[in-house]
Write a protein that holds these residues in place. Structure first.
Motif, PDB file in Angstrom:
ATOM      1  N   TRP A 119       9.741  25.952 -82.865  1.00  0.00           N
ATOM      2  CA  TRP A 119      10.812  25.426 -83.684  1.00  0.00           C
ATOM      3  C   TRP A 119      11.504  26.313 -84.215  1.00  0.00           C
ATOM      4  O   TRP A 119      11.933  27.452 -83.937  1.00  0.00           O
ATOM      5  CB  TRP A 119       9.566  25.001 -85.021  1.00  0.00           C
ATOM      6  CG  TRP A 119       9.019  25.999 -85.288  1.00  0.00           C
ATOM      7  CD1 TRP A 119       8.170  27.104 -85.124  1.00  0.00           C
ATOM      8  CD2 TRP A 119       9.523  27.126 -86.196  1.00  0.00           C
ATOM      9  NE1 TRP A 119       8.144  27.849 -85.866  1.00  0.00           N
ATOM     10  CE2 TRP A 119       9.206  28.784 -86.886  1.00  0.00           C
ATOM     11  CE3 TRP A 119      11.389  27.167 -87.328  1.00  0.00           C
ATOM     12  CZ2 TRP A 119       9.012  29.765 -87.346  1.00  0.00           C
ATOM     13  CZ3 TRP A 119      11.308  28.113 -88.258  1.00  0.00           C
ATOM     14  CH2 TRP A 119      10.456  29.307 -88.035  1.00  0.00           C
ATOM     15  N   GLN A 120      13.548  25.027 -84.426  1.00  0.00           N
ATOM     16  CA  GLN A 120      14.055  26.226 -84.870  1.00  0.00           C
ATOM     17  C   GLN A 120      14.325  25.451 -85.781  1.00  0.00           C
ATOM     18  O   GLN A 120      14.269  24.139 -86.610  1.00  0.00           O
ATOM     19  CB  GLN A 120      15.313  26.063 -84.051  1.00  0.00           C
ATOM     20  CG  GLN A 120      14.814  26.600 -82.783  1.00  0.00           C
ATOM     21  CD  GLN A 120      13.840  25.604 -81.522  1.00  0.00           C
ATOM     22  OE1 GLN A 120      14.253  24.173 -81.481  1.00  0.00           O
ATOM     23  NE2 GLN A 120      13.280  26.053 -81.072  1.00  0.00           N
ATOM     24  N   SER A 121      15.402  25.496 -87.182  1.00  0.00           N
ATOM     25  CA  SER A 121      15.180  25.678 -88.215  1.00  0.00           C
ATOM     26  C   SER A 121      17.167  24.975 -87.961  1.00  0.00           C
ATOM     27  O   SER A 121      18.016  25.272 -87.092  1.00  0.00           O
ATOM     28  CB  SER A 121      15.594  26.536 -89.790  1.00  0.00           C
ATOM     29  OG  SER A 121      16.423  25.976 -90.564  1.00  0.00           O
ATOM     30  N   CYS A 122      17.134  23.580 -89.042  1.00  0.00           N
ATOM     31  CA  CYS A 122      18.513  23.203 -88.469  1.00  0.00           C
ATOM     32  C   CYS A 122      19.196  23.207 -90.264  1.00  0.00           C
ATOM     33  O   CYS A 122      19.803  22.493 -90.729  1.00  0.00           O
ATOM     34  CB  CYS A 122      18.266  21.076 -88.328  1.00  0.00           C
ATOM     35  SG  CYS A 122      17.594  21.453 -86.611  1.00  0.00           S
ATOM     36  N   ARG A 123      18.652  23.914 -91.065  1.00  0.00           N
ATOM     37  CA  ARG A 123      19.430  24.201 -92.636  1.00  0.00           C
ATOM     38  C   ARG A 123      21.080  23.988 -92.503  1.00  0.00           C
ATOM     39  O   ARG A 123      21.137  23.560 -93.481  1.00  0.00           O
ATOM     40  CB  ARG A 123      18.965  24.993 -93.166  1.00  0.00           C
ATOM     41  CG  ARG A 123      18.047  25.213 -93.512  1.00  0.00           C
ATOM     42  CD  ARG A 123      17.163  26.246 -94.608  1.00  0.00           C
ATOM     43  NE  ARG A 123      15.955  26.381 -95.681  1.00  0.00           N
ATOM     44  CZ  ARG A 123      15.065  27.213 -95.246  1.00  0.00           C
ATOM     45  NH1 ARG A 123      15.915  28.655 -96.117  1.00  0.00           N
ATOM     46  NH2 ARG A 123      14.356  27.055 -96.680  1.00  0.00           N
ATOM     47  N   PHE A 197       9.836  26.488 -96.717  1.00  0.00           N
ATOM     48  CA  PHE A 197      11.546  26.037 -95.724  1.00  0.00           C
ATOM     49  C   PHE A 197      10.705  24.493 -97.565  1.00  0.00           C
ATOM     50  O   PHE A 197      10.376  24.771 -98.153  1.00  0.00           O
ATOM     51  CB  PHE A 197      10.717  24.692 -95.318  1.00  0.00           C
ATOM     52  CG  PHE A 197      10.820  25.939 -94.118  1.00  0.00           C
ATOM     53  CD1 PHE A 197      12.536  25.492 -93.276  1.00  0.00           C
ATOM     54  CD2 PHE A 197      10.352  26.073 -92.944  1.00  0.00           C
ATOM     55  CE1 PHE A 197      13.110  26.652 -91.652  1.00  0.00           C
ATOM     56  CE2 PHE A 197      10.416  26.538 -91.709  1.00  0.00           C
ATOM     57  CZ  PHE A 197      11.788  27.253 -91.547  1.00  0.00           C
ATOM     58  N   ASP A 201      14.510  19.741 -95.712  1.00  0.00           N
ATOM     59  CA  ASP A 201      15.134  20.438 -94.212  1.00  0.00           C
ATOM     60  C   ASP A 201      13.943  19.976 -93.752  1.00  0.00           C
ATOM     61  O   ASP A 201      13.680  19.245 -92.690  1.00  0.00           O
ATOM     62  CB  ASP A 201      14.133  21.882 -94.467  1.00  0.00           C
ATOM     63  CG  ASP A 201      14.795  23.200 -95.664  1.00  0.00           C
ATOM     64  OD1 ASP A 201      15.940  22.357 -96.741  1.00  0.00           O
ATOM     65  OD2 ASP A 201      14.389  23.813 -95.958  1.00  0.00           O
ATOM     66  N   LEU A 203      13.818  20.089 -89.419  1.00  0.00           N
ATOM     67  CA  LEU A 203      13.239  21.394 -88.294  1.00  0.00           C
ATOM     68  C   LEU A 203      14.130  20.817 -86.474  1.00  0.00           C
ATOM     69  O   LEU A 203      12.962  19.814 -86.831  1.00  0.00           O
ATOM     70  CB  LEU A 203      12.119  21.612 -88.291  1.00  0.00           C
ATOM     71  CG  LEU A 203      11.939  23.445 -89.269  1.00  0.00           C
ATOM     72  CD1 LEU A 203      11.862  22.704 -91.082  1.00  0.00           C
ATOM     73  CD2 LEU A 203      10.867  24.010 -88.978  1.00  0.00           C
TER      74      LEU A 203
END
Length: 352
Positions: A119-123, A197, A201, A203
């Motif tokens: 997983w990766q954050s897309c913030r 999170f 948000d 992800l």
């Protein structure tokens, strides 16, 4: 280890009883059907569906999960069941696999399992950038899969610019998958993550599904609920993070639902062993048993014909006498009519 309590399903489901059936489809809808229980033994039952022909998108195969419902939503009960043997007829062999609960329909069935994923954050990305990145990642997975499996070419060849760009992006799009405890459905997923999170948000998620082509699915999910994991240890904090799928290809959703079904089937087989069994119609009969069944059928037909002949012999003379005017009833009627005529003629002669 404490033994798992045995559920007495016969309190809720009986042979001859009618049950509603909810089956999740790949497009996110629920297919609703009903059937009759024709055989039941502990947690195993056979269900006769009401339809001879099911919709084209509805496939019943080993591992398909049903929700068996009695009563109405909010007042009825439900239990999950899984198809444990192939059947081309309307009769479906099932094994009940859950507790019997109050019926509250959910979008999809869920399963708790360990899933190889990343997983990766897309913030830091805008909504448009997230979608473009997701589409590029999906296209890269398809291209990389066809590159590794020459027998499975891409449906639409890449342009030279796309090929050049993917060659440059090859390293950046590589992900390191690791097994994570996940509660997953066709509509969303819940994970235990090491950082908090906020609701809303998004992800980027990658799942490894072994039978999918490509076998790494690209999904974007949006956080809908989060809570800290309560723990007495002094390790780094974790947070329960529930997400619904925001960008997902419908074929990938179908593969997730199929994965859930197969995982559930594997868990049942590990607990109970391979207990699938053929339908009674599939068991070949011995010649002696076949002869006995034929003899019983012939005797039943003979008895029926004898009773029918005796009934006809008794009724025919009665009906014949009745319609020919010779029956006892007709003699009484004739005497009564004669008496009435004499009474009326005598009454007229006296001038009354």
């Amino acid at each position: 280890m404490e033994a798992k309590p045995v559920i007495d399903y016969s309190q809720y489901y009986q042979v001859g009883g009618r049950v509603g059936i909810d089956i999740p489809l790949a497009n996110g809808t629920i297919f609703r059907e009903w059937g009759i229980i024709i055989e039941m033994e502990q947690d195993y039952l056979q269900l006769r569906l009401s339809r001879d022909i099911l919709p084209q998108e509805m496939k019943i195969e080993v591992g398909t999960i049903f929700l068996l419902v009695t009563g109405k939503e909010g007042a009825g009960l439900c239990c999950r069941a899984i198809v444990v043997a192939e059947s081309s007829r309307r009769v479906v062999p099932l094994r009940l696999i859950s507790e019997v609960l109050i019926y509250e329909r959910r979008n999809f069935f869920r399963i708790a399992t360990y899933l190889p994923m990343a997983w990766q954050s897309c913030r830091s990305l805008s909504g448009r950038e997230i979608r473009e990145q997701w589409e590029d990642a999906r296209l890269f997975r398809a291209w990389h899969w066809s590159e590794l499996n020459e027998a499975v070419p891409m449906m639409k060849p890449l342009t030279q610019d796309q090929l050049s760009r993917f060659q440059q992006m090859r390293e950046s799009l590589k992900v390191k998958l690791q097994p994570l405890a996940a509660n997953i459905s066709g509509n969303g997923i819940r994970l235990k993550l090491p950082q908090p999170f906020q609701v809303g948000d998004r992800l980027a998620l990658q799942f490894f599904i072994p039978f999918s082509k490509p076998n790494i699915l690209e999904v974007v999910a949006e956080v809908v609920w989060t809570a800290p994991v309560i723990s007495s240890s002094s390790v780094e904090p974790f947070y329960y993070t529930a997400m619904q799928f925001y960008f997902i290809d419908e074929r990938d959703r179908e593969n997730i639902i199929r994965f859930i079904s197969l995982e559930q089937l594997q868990q049942i087989q590990q607990l109970n062993g391979n207990q699938s069994r053929p339908l009674p119609e599939d068991v070949p009969l011995l010649p002696e048993e076949l002869a006995r069944r034929r003899l019983r059928k012939i005797l039943s037909v003979a008895v029926f014909l004898v009773v029918l002949a005796a009934l006809a012999a008794w009724l025919i003379p009665i009906l014949k006498d009745y319609y020919s005017g010779k029956s006892e009833r007709n003699l009484i009627e004739q005497s009564f009519d004669k008496g009435i005529k004499q009474y009326r003629s005598g009454k007229g002669a006296n001038g009354e």
